[in-house]
Scaffold this active site. Structure first.
Site, PDB file in Angstrom:
ATOM      1  N   GLU A  49     -11.862  -0.910  -2.612  1.00 10.07           N
ATOM      2  CA  GLU A  49     -10.715  -1.231  -3.451  1.00 10.07           C
ATOM      3  C   GLU A  49      -9.936  -2.287  -2.682  1.00 10.07           C
ATOM      4  OE1 GLU A  49      -6.520   0.279  -5.342  1.00 10.07           O
ATOM      5  OE2 GLU A  49      -7.090   0.719  -3.306  1.00 10.07           O
ATOM      6  N   ASP A  59     -10.120   3.333  -0.274  1.00  5.98           N
ATOM      7  CA  ASP A  59      -8.777   3.065  -0.780  1.00  5.98           C
ATOM      8  C   ASP A  59      -8.092   1.961   0.023  1.00  5.98           C
ATOM      9  OD1 ASP A  59      -6.653   4.205  -2.610  1.00  5.98           O
ATOM     10  OD2 ASP A  59      -5.591   4.405  -0.705  1.00  5.98           O
TER      11      ASP A  59
HETATM   12  C1  GLC Z   1      -4.830   2.920  -4.117  1.00  9.46           C
HETATM   13  C2  GLC Z   1      -4.983   4.047  -5.104  1.00  9.46           C
HETATM   14  C3  GLC Z   1      -3.641   4.381  -5.645  1.00  9.46           C
HETATM   15  C4  GLC Z   1      -2.763   4.844  -4.498  1.00  9.46           C
HETATM   16  C5  GLC Z   1      -2.704   3.791  -3.414  1.00  9.46           C
HETATM   17  C6  GLC Z   1      -2.154   4.359  -2.144  1.00  9.46           C
HETATM   18  O1  GLC Z   1      -4.396   1.782  -4.732  1.00  9.46           O
HETATM   19  O2  GLC Z   1      -5.893   3.669  -6.095  1.00  9.46           O
HETATM   20  O3  GLC Z   1      -3.702   5.358  -6.636  1.00  9.46           O
HETATM   21  O4  GLC Z   1      -1.468   5.086  -4.964  1.00  9.46           O
HETATM   22  O5  GLC Z   1      -3.983   3.304  -3.102  1.00  9.46           O
HETATM   23  O6  GLC Z   1      -3.077   5.223  -1.568  1.00  9.46           O
END
Ligand code: GLC
Ligand code: MG
Length: 606
Positions: A325, A241
């Site tokens: 991500e 994340d």
């Molecule tokens: C990432 C997740 C999202 C979350 C954010 C904070 O972008 O995909 O859903 O709100 O991180 O953890």
């Protein structure tokens, strides 16, 4: 209809009198991968959002036993792996992306035993299991954070987070001008033991998500230990994340950005206002890549992932993987995350955000493959996830409409039929591309977003933090319809669901689509079966010349088989296939053998 690549859709007149003179380019854009390439270089991974996939205990929230019981659906679908959004102990301030205990399961989802059972069942069905790792921040209810609050300024406990003194005469101003991704300030001031306002702590997301201090060796050691905890339980990898956020620029300088978005540029002027079917094609927002935002994509993140890769490699084969991500631009910087000693995959968000415009799709496919090839990584294609409007809804607006953060009843509504038609064509294009791909739960049903949810149900912190200016992500997180009858459309034994299911969801239920020729579910099964049978994930990619500019045409080639011709028609006029092309699967019906608008066809082409 049995999902098989050998099945040919027979259309009277196919080819007859309709041939078109097209040819492959001289040089492939991307060369064939080795036939024995590692699993993750070609895998299709299905994202489960645990709150919303299947509910076993009837509380209206999905859970691990529910997931375990529904896993055969994924075996039949034909994916290789699942990725689960967080199921850890959490006050659920950001739907579980606010973790209070990284080594336990939140009671709403079940127990560690349920997690073990889920992993074992998935493996039994031949599905690998990727779990979410959230290293940028914890919950404010994590024991380290409560200890930090209690220990006070200057303590060792505060060093593990980002505490700072405020600016202004009495420290009444936040330490810098950063804003939260979810809206409002990125700093919250704490009340110290003496009852007086004291230090501030940084949270790039919600107030309840304090950022860790990744310069601290204890933070690094703790996460390495958490990775081992889950690897020892048998997981096959981690989706990481906010992978581009862990390290902040030294000195935490003010940012010039108006608002901290995940890309480090302002999207303010691209809100939902002015969105309509007739919206003009706009240029993408201009991003100054030379000015990197102080909270994103700092060079220091890479050594963290190099250390993680070494840990994963110590577990031997088959590979355990890391998927980033990382909302990073330009692509040259994004692929730094997938160098051979770092992560294995990174979501291709440039593909997700590309407009439904042939030139844009061609450009993003070419540049993605070139960028990934430059570091020897596969591209990891994706169209939907739990943070964006589902592609069946997104594509129901005019191409080039600025991306929206959720759709509310007062917004212009997407054209559902058009969106689904394009979504099917987009997915068929995506699944023909070499590399890995991620699917988001429900897209195999063609599910649209909930676009008329009453505000009182909204839970995404963005909605409250922007006073409703941004609708937020709840619309794509609604529980899945498994059956067209029943109180929660088969989601679980309870009558209600944590987010309400729109009435139209009954039309998309699994039981309405299973075995129904032409349904979106059967289309996905056919695409995935053909993709596997033809090893499209390891194929080469060559553009095909000769069609008009609004047709995306390519071949996926391999020394082991006939090339596969892929034609996506974004133009108004139906187009022909070349002589000898034999249709394998199509995202929608052909018209007298021609590929109509917003349709993708896969055809063997010897
Ligand atoms: C990432 C997740 C999202 C979350 C954010 C904070 O972008 O995909 O859903 O709100 O991180 O953890
Ligand atoms: Mg439940």
């Amino acid at each position: 209809m049995t999902p098989s690549a050998t099945q040919t859709l027979n259309h009277p007149g196919l080819g007859a009198g309709h041939d078109v003179d097209v040819r492959e380019d001289a040089t492939p854009v991307h060369a064939e991968d080795r036939p024995d390439a590692a699993w993750w270089r070609q895998a299709v991974i299905y994202q489960i959002y645990p709150r919303s996939w299947a509910d076993h205990d009837g509380d209206g929230i999905g859970d691990l036993p529910g997931i375990t019981s529904r896993l055969p659906h994924l075996r039949a679908l034909g994916v290789d792996a699942i990725w689960l959004s967080p199921f850890y102990t959490s006050p659920q301030a950001d739907a579980g992306y606010d973790v209070a205990d990284y080594r336990d399961i939140d009671p709403i989802f079940g127990s560690l035993t349920d997690a073990d059972d889920m992993i074992a069942r998935a493996h039994e069905l031949g599905l690998k299991v990727i779990v979410d790792m959230v290293p940028n921040h914890s919950s404010d209810e994590h024991e380290w954070f409560t200890a930090a609050l209690a220990a006070g300024p200057g303590s060792a406990e505060r060093e593990r987070y980002m505490f700072r003194e405020g600016r202004g005469e009495h420290g009444e101003l936040p330490p810098n001008n950063w804003e939260s991704v979810f809206g409002g300030a990125a700093w919250t001031r704490v009340t110290e033991a003496d009852g007086k306002p004291g230090q501030w702590y940084l949270h790039i997301f919600d107030t309840k998500q304090p950022d860790f201090n990744w310069e601290h060796p204890e933070v690094r050691a703790e996460f390495e230990s958490i990775l081992r905890f889950w690897l020892d339980r048998g997981v096959d990898g981690f989706r990481v994340d906010v992978a581009h956020g862990l390290i902040k620029e030294q000195g935490l300088p003010d940012t010039e950005e108006e608002r901290t978005t995940m890309l480090g540029h302002s999207e303010h002027e691209h809100g939902p206002e002015g969105v309509s079917e007739a919206a003009p094609v706009e240029e993408a927002p201009r991003i100054d890549h030379t000015k990197r935002s102080p909270m994103w994509d700092q060079d220091g993140v890479h050594e963290i992932y190099r250390a993680w890769r070494r840990i994963l490699e110590s577990y031997g084969t088959p590979d355990r993987i890391l998927c980033a991500e990382a909302w990073v631009e330009p692509q040259e910087r994004a692929v730094a995350y997938v160098r051979s000693d770092e992560m294995h995959q990174a979501f291709n968000f440039d593909f997700l955000t590309a407009s439904w415009i042939a030139d844009d799709l061609r450009a993003v496919i070419t540049s993605s493959l070139h960028a990934a090839d430059s570091v020897g990584a596969p591209s990891t294609w994706v169209l939907s996830n739990h943070d964006v409007v589902r592609h069946a809804s997104r594509l129901g607006y005019a191409p080039g409409t600025p991306r929206m953060n959720g759709i509310s009843a007062t917004d212009p509504q997407p054209d559902r039929e058009l969106g689904l038609r394009r979504a099917r064509a987009a997915t068929a294009l995506m699944l023909a591309l070499p590399g890995g791909a991620y699917l988001y739960q429900g897209e195999e049903l063609g599910l649209p977003d909930s676009t008329d949810m009453p505000d009182e149900f909204r839970q995404d912190p963005t909605f409250a933090r922007t006073d409703g200016a941004e609708t937020g992500r709840d619309g794509c997180r609604v529980p899945i319809p498994w059956s067209s009858q029943g109180p929660s459309l088969g989601f679980g034994p309870g009558a209600s669901t944590w987010l309400p299911q729109p009435d139209v969801y009954a039309e998309y239920a699994v039981d309405r689509q299973e075995g129904v020729e032409g349904s979106t579910l059967e289309l996905y099964r056919s695409l995935l079966a053909a993709r596997r049978e033809l090893s499209l994930g390891t194929g080469s990619l060559t553009w095909v010349e000769g069609y008009a500019g609004d047709v995306v045409a390519l071949t996926n080639g391999s020394s082991q088989r006939d090339r596969l011709l892929v034609v996506t028609n974004l133009g108004e006029d139906a187009v022909a296939l070349p002589a000898g092309a034999e249709v394998v699967v199509a995202s929608g019906p052909l018209e007298d053998g021609l590929v109509p608008t917003d349709t993708t066809v896969w055809a063997r082409w010897s």
